[in-house]
Write a protein that holds these residues in place. Structure first.
Motif, PDB file in Angstrom:
ATOM      1  N   GLN A  19     144.107  45.422   6.272  1.00 18.89           N
ATOM      2  CA  GLN A  19     144.697  46.745   6.130  1.00 18.89           C
ATOM      3  C   GLN A  19     144.784  47.362   7.524  1.00 18.89           C
ATOM      4  OE1 GLN A  19     142.871  50.867   4.621  1.00 18.89           O
ATOM      5  NE2 GLN A  19     142.990  49.353   2.993  1.00 18.89           N
ATOM      6  N   ILE A  20     145.903  48.004   7.807  1.00 16.46           N
ATOM      7  CA  ILE A  20     146.125  48.623   9.121  1.00 16.46           C
ATOM      8  C   ILE A  20     146.020  50.132   8.962  1.00 16.46           C
ATOM      9  CG2 ILE A  20     147.695  48.843  11.068  1.00 16.46           C
ATOM     10  CD1 ILE A  20     149.087  46.284  10.016  1.00 16.46           C
ATOM     11  N   VAL A  21     145.069  50.724   9.673  1.00 12.89           N
ATOM     12  CA  VAL A  21     144.865  52.172   9.666  1.00 12.89           C
ATOM     13  C   VAL A  21     145.340  52.711  11.009  1.00 12.89           C
ATOM     14  CG1 VAL A  21     143.156  54.029   9.496  1.00 12.89           C
ATOM     15  CG2 VAL A  21     142.900  51.964   8.092  1.00 12.89           C
ATOM     16  N   VAL A  22     146.269  53.653  10.991  1.00 12.10           N
ATOM     17  CA  VAL A  22     146.832  54.217  12.217  1.00 12.10           C
ATOM     18  C   VAL A  22     146.513  55.708  12.270  1.00 12.10           C
ATOM     19  CG1 VAL A  22     148.934  54.638  13.544  1.00 12.10           C
ATOM     20  CG2 VAL A  22     148.669  52.496  12.278  1.00 12.10           C
ATOM     21  N   GLN A  23     145.857  56.107  13.355  1.00  7.96           N
ATOM     22  CA  GLN A  23     145.431  57.497  13.551  1.00  7.96           C
ATOM     23  C   GLN A  23     144.761  58.036  12.280  1.00  7.96           C
ATOM     24  OE1 GLN A  23     149.099  59.229  15.097  1.00  7.96           O
ATOM     25  NE2 GLN A  23     148.352  58.976  17.194  1.00  7.96           N
ATOM     26  N   GLY A  24     143.871  57.194  11.741  1.00  3.45           N
ATOM     27  CA  GLY A  24     142.989  57.608  10.644  1.00  3.45           C
ATOM     28  C   GLY A  24     143.509  57.382   9.256  1.00  3.45           C
ATOM     29  N   ARG A  25     144.798  57.017   9.089  1.00  3.80           N
ATOM     30  CA  ARG A  25     145.392  56.905   7.760  1.00  3.80           C
ATOM     31  C   ARG A  25     145.897  55.484   7.514  1.00  3.80           C
ATOM     32  NH1 ARG A  25     143.140  61.433   5.900  1.00  3.80           N
ATOM     33  NH2 ARG A  25     143.524  63.147   7.344  1.00  3.80           N
ATOM     34  N   ARG A  26     145.760  55.053   6.277  1.00  2.00           N
ATOM     35  CA  ARG A  26     146.272  53.739   5.913  1.00  2.00           C
ATOM     36  C   ARG A  26     147.775  53.683   6.175  1.00  2.00           C
ATOM     37  NH1 ARG A  26     145.388  50.756   0.058  1.00  2.00           N
ATOM     38  NH2 ARG A  26     146.682  48.938   0.484  1.00  2.00           N
ATOM     39  N   TRP A  27     148.216  52.669   6.918  1.00  2.00           N
ATOM     40  CA  TRP A  27     149.613  52.562   7.352  1.00  2.00           C
ATOM     41  C   TRP A  27     150.317  51.395   6.662  1.00  2.00           C
ATOM     42  CZ3 TRP A  27     152.068  49.158  11.180  1.00  2.00           C
ATOM     43  CH2 TRP A  27     153.304  49.627  11.636  1.00  2.00           C
ATOM     44  N   ALA A  28     149.615  50.264   6.548  1.00  2.00           N
ATOM     45  CA  ALA A  28     150.211  49.082   5.932  1.00  2.00           C
ATOM     46  C   ALA A  28     149.130  48.032   5.762  1.00  2.00           C
ATOM     47  CB  ALA A  28     151.345  48.527   6.800  1.00  2.00           C
ATOM     48  N   SER A  29     149.467  46.968   5.047  1.00  3.90           N
ATOM     49  CA  SER A  29     148.659  45.756   5.010  1.00  3.90           C
ATOM     50  C   SER A  29     149.531  44.621   5.493  1.00  3.90           C
ATOM     51  CB  SER A  29     148.136  45.472   3.598  1.00  3.90           C
ATOM     52  OG  SER A  29     147.166  46.419   3.212  1.00  3.90           O
ATOM     53  N   ALA A  30     148.946  43.705   6.258  1.00  7.94           N
ATOM     54  CA  ALA A  30     149.756  42.633   6.839  1.00  7.94           C
ATOM     55  C   ALA A  30     148.903  41.393   7.055  1.00  7.94           C
ATOM     56  CB  ALA A  30     150.378  43.071   8.167  1.00  7.94           C
ATOM     57  N   ARG A  31     149.549  40.245   6.960  1.00 10.33           N
ATOM     58  CA  ARG A  31     148.907  38.997   7.346  1.00 10.33           C
ATOM     59  C   ARG A  31     148.831  38.942   8.870  1.00 10.33           C
ATOM     60  NH1 ARG A  31     148.774  35.009   3.481  1.00 10.33           N
ATOM     61  NH2 ARG A  31     149.022  33.370   5.060  1.00 10.33           N
ATOM     62  N   ALA A  32     147.876  38.180   9.375  1.00  6.89           N
ATOM     63  CA  ALA A  32     147.656  38.113  10.816  1.00  6.89           C
ATOM     64  C   ALA A  32     148.933  37.698  11.550  1.00  6.89           C
ATOM     65  CB  ALA A  32     146.524  37.139  11.117  1.00  6.89           C
ATOM     66  N   ARG A  33     149.653  36.748  10.993  1.00  5.30           N
ATOM     67  CA  ARG A  33     150.872  36.286  11.652  1.00  5.30           C
ATOM     68  C   ARG A  33     151.922  37.398  11.712  1.00  5.30           C
ATOM     69  NH1 ARG A  33     152.432  31.320  12.860  1.00  5.30           N
ATOM     70  NH2 ARG A  33     150.694  30.449  11.659  1.00  5.30           N
ATOM     71  N   ASP A  34     151.987  38.213  10.656  1.00  8.60           N
ATOM     72  CA  ASP A  34     152.972  39.293  10.616  1.00  8.60           C
ATOM     73  C   ASP A  34     152.564  40.472  11.502  1.00  8.60           C
ATOM     74  OD1 ASP A  34     154.448  37.826   8.746  1.00  8.60           O
ATOM     75  OD2 ASP A  34     153.302  38.650   7.079  1.00  8.60           O
ATOM     76  N   TYR A  35     151.252  40.637  11.709  1.00 11.84           N
ATOM     77  CA  TYR A  35     150.793  41.765  12.520  1.00 11.84           C
ATOM     78  C   TYR A  35     151.300  41.678  13.951  1.00 11.84           C
ATOM     79  CZ  TYR A  35     147.738  45.003  14.982  1.00 11.84           C
ATOM     80  OH  TYR A  35     147.262  46.015  15.782  1.00 11.84           O
ATOM     81  N   ALA A  36     151.447  40.465  14.459  1.00 10.76           N
ATOM     82  CA  ALA A  36     151.930  40.311  15.829  1.00 10.76           C
ATOM     83  C   ALA A  36     153.287  40.985  16.012  1.00 10.76           C
ATOM     84  CB  ALA A  36     152.014  38.830  16.185  1.00 10.76           C
TER      85      ALA A  36
END
Length: 477
Positions: free
Chosen positions: A83-100
Motif C-alpha cells: 500500500q502506498i501512503v502519500v503525505q499521510g493518506r492512502r494513495w494506491a496499492s501496487a506491485r513492486a514492479r509497477d511501483y517503479a
C-alpha cells in the motif's frame, strides 16, 4: 542526509541522535525521510500516518510528528506488493514492479513536504532508505541520491562495522555510484563498533584514502538502542528475560505496529517472548498477544499453518488470557469478510472463534489518536487507531474500553479473551500498570516515556563524545 552503505546500518538511530544533539544546541530541527517501507506506522495529530522511526525522530526534536516528515510510506501487503501512503493518506496499492513506474510522480510531493520543513526549521536531518549502492534502483529514485540531488542536500554515508566488511561497503559504494551521485557525499561515519576503536585506525584511513571522503568518526555500539522503539520486526528479541510473568506474542508474517510491545518488554516482572514461525506457544504463558497485521486474512492462514490456532485453544482451556490488537482483534472473531478484495482476493475467512464478533473490511481507513478509559479497571487509556474494517457482534456488549463516550473493542463473557483496535495502549504508564496487575505483575519501574527521553539524551551524548558533530552539522551550511 544520512545514507547507508547497506540496509540496517543504523540510519534511523543516527538521525535521531543528530536531531537530539542539534536540539540540545538550541537549533530548531526536524527529521525527514522521503520514502520509508514499514508496517510500523505512527498516527499524526491530523490523522495521517508516517513511519514509526520518523515519529521517534520527531520526539528527539521535541516536535509532534507531521505527515511532511515522511511523505511516502510503503506498507507491504504481500511479498510483491504494498500500500502506498502519500503525505499521510492512502494513495494506491501496487506491485513492486509497477511501483517503479509510479515513483516519478511522487518526487513532487516529496520535495513539497521537504520545502515546508526546511522553511520552518534551522535544520532538517534526512534519512535515506536502504542503500544508494542499489544502483539498479537509481532510475526514478526518490529515497537516496535521486532526492539528494533534486533537493541539493549533502550526504553523509554510514557503514556498519558490526556485520563485517565495512571497508568494502564504503569503497564499493563509491565504486558503483554515478560520479555526480558520489560527488554528493560529504563524508562518512562508521557505526556499531565493538571493542578498542584504535584497532580500526588503519581501516579508517584506508577508507578515507581510497574514497577521498573525510571521516567524521567511529561510533561505538550503543547498547541502549534496544530500549528505543524498533522499526523492523526482525529487531524484536526472540527471547525474554526468563523471569517474571510470561507474555507471548505471535510474530505474524505481516506484523504491524509492533512497537505496542516495547513498553511490555521493559516492564519489570514481565518476560516477553516473540514466537517465531515453526515454534509452539509456551505452555506457561499467562497472556498471548495476537498483534496487528497488514493482512488479516493472510496472517490467519499463516497462523494456522504454524499450528498456533491449536496452541491458542489449548492455552484458553488452561485458563490463559488472550489479547488481540487491531488485526489480531479481527482474527479472534468468528469471521473476517472482505467482499471488495481490499486486502487481497475477495472472500471470507473463518476466524479463531474466541470472540463472538465478525469483521467486514471496507475501503475507508480509520487513522486517529484516541483517549478514554479501560472498562475493566477504569484506568486512563490512550493511543491511536489505524485500520480498515468494522467489527461487531454480541461480545461488543462487553467493551474493552470507553473511547470518546463510545464502547471500543470486545471481551468474552469470562473476561479472558479481549480485543481492541487501540495501538500504543501500553505506553500509558497507568493503564499498563493496571492491566499487568490483573496478570499478577507488581507495579514498579520507570515511566516508559521518561525512559525513551533518557535514552535519546544518552544517544546524543554518545554521538557528541565519539563523532565530529560540529563538522557533521556544518556540511549543510
Amino acid at each position: 542526509m544520512i545514507q547507508g552503505a547497506g540496509s540496517n546500518v543504523g540510519k534511523s538511530l543516527l538521525v535521531a541522535g543528530l536531531c537530539r544533539a542539534a536540539r540540545r544546541r538550541g537549533l530548531s530541527v526536524a527529521p525527514f525521510k522521503p520514502q520509508n517501507m514499514s508496517n510500523n506506522a505512527a498516527v499524526t495529530a491530523d490523522g495521517g500516518e508516517i513511519g514509526r522511526a520518523q515519529a521517534l525522530q520527531a520526539q528527539a526534536c521535541g516536535l509532534d510528528p507531521v505527515t511532511d516528515m515522511n511523505p511516502v510510506l510503503l506498507k507491504p501487503e504481500t511479498d510483491t506488493g504494498a500500500q502506498i501512503v502519500v503525505q499521510g493518506r492512502r494513495w494506491a496499492s501496487a506491485r513492486a514492479r509497477d511501483y517503479a513506474a509510479l515513483k516519478p510522480r511522487l518526487m513532487a510531493p516529496v520535495l513539497e513536504s521537504f520545502a515546508r520543513l526546511r522553511a520552518a526549521h534551522d535544520l532538517v536531518v534526512v534519512e535515506g532508505a536502504g542503500s544508494p549502492a542499489e544502483v539498479n534502483l537509481r532510475a526514478g529514485d526518490i529515497a537516496n541520491m535521486g532526492f539528494a540531488r533534486a533537493a541539493d542536500v549533502p550526504v553523509i554515508l554510514a557503514g556498519d562495522i558490526d556485520r563485517g566488511g565495512v571497508i568494502a561497503q564504503m569503497v564499493g559504494t563509491q565504486a558503483v555510484l554515478d560520479p555526480a551521485d558520489a560527488a554528493m557525499v560529504a563524508g562518512f561515519v562508521i557505526n556499531k563498533f565493538r571493542g578498542d576503536v584504535s584497532l580500526f585506525d588503519d581501516g579508517y584511513a584506508m577508507i578515507a584514502n581510497r574514497t577521498g571522503w573525510p571521516g567524521f568518526g567511529v561510533l561505538p555500539f550503543f547498547p541502549d538502542a534496544s530500549l528505543l522503539p524498533a522499526e523492523d520486526a526482525l529487531d524484536l528479541p526472540d527471547r525474554g528475560s526468563g523471569q517474571g510473568v510470561r507474555i507471548a506474542c505471535l510474530a505474524l508474517s505481516r506484523i504491524a505496529n509492533f512497537d505496542d510491545l516495547d513498553p511490555l518488554a521493559q516492564a519489570p516482572g514481565v518476560d516477553l517472548v516473540m514466537i517465531r514461525r515453526g515454534r509452539p506457544l509456551p505452555g506457561d504463558a499467562a497472556l498471548v498477544i495476537v498483534p496487528g497485521t497488514k493482512s488479516t486474512r493472510g496472517d490467519l492462514a499463516f497462523l494456522r499453518a504454524q499450528g498456533w490456532d491449536v496452541d491458542l485453544a489449548a492455552h484458553v482451556r488452561r485458563g490463559g488470557a488472550v489479547l488481540g490488537i487491531c488485526g489480531g482483534y479481527q482474527m479472534l472473531g468468528r469471521m473476517v469478510a472482505d467482499p471488495d478484495g481490499i486486502e487481497g482476493p475477495a472472500g471470507e475467512t473463518p476466524g479463531l472463534g474466541l470472540l463472538d464478533v465478525t469483521t467486514r473490511m471496507g475501503p475507508e481507513k480509520r487513522t486517529v489518536r484516541v483517549a478514554g478509559a479501560h472498562a475493566a479497571t477504569g484506568a486512563p487509556i490512550s493511543g491511536y487507531e489505524i485500520h480498515i474494517g468494522t467489527t461487531d457482534g454480541p461480545d461488543r456488549a462487553r467493551p474493552f474500553a470507553r473511547i470518546g463516550g463510545a464502547d471500543e473493542g470486545a471481551v468474552s463473557p469470562a473476561g479472558r479473551i479481549m480485543g481492541s483496535y487501540v495501538h500504543g495502549m501500553f505506553g500509558d504508564d497507568g493503564f499498563r500498570a493496571a492491566f499487568l496487575a490483573g496478570l499478577g505483575v507488581a507495579p514498579g519501574g520507570e515511566s516508559y516515556g521518561a525512559a525513551v527521553e533518557r535514552v535519546l539524551d544518552a544517544l546524543a551524548a554518545h554521538m557528541e563524545a565519539h563523532l565530529d558533530l560540529d563538522a557533521m552539522l556544518g556540511v549543510g551550511r
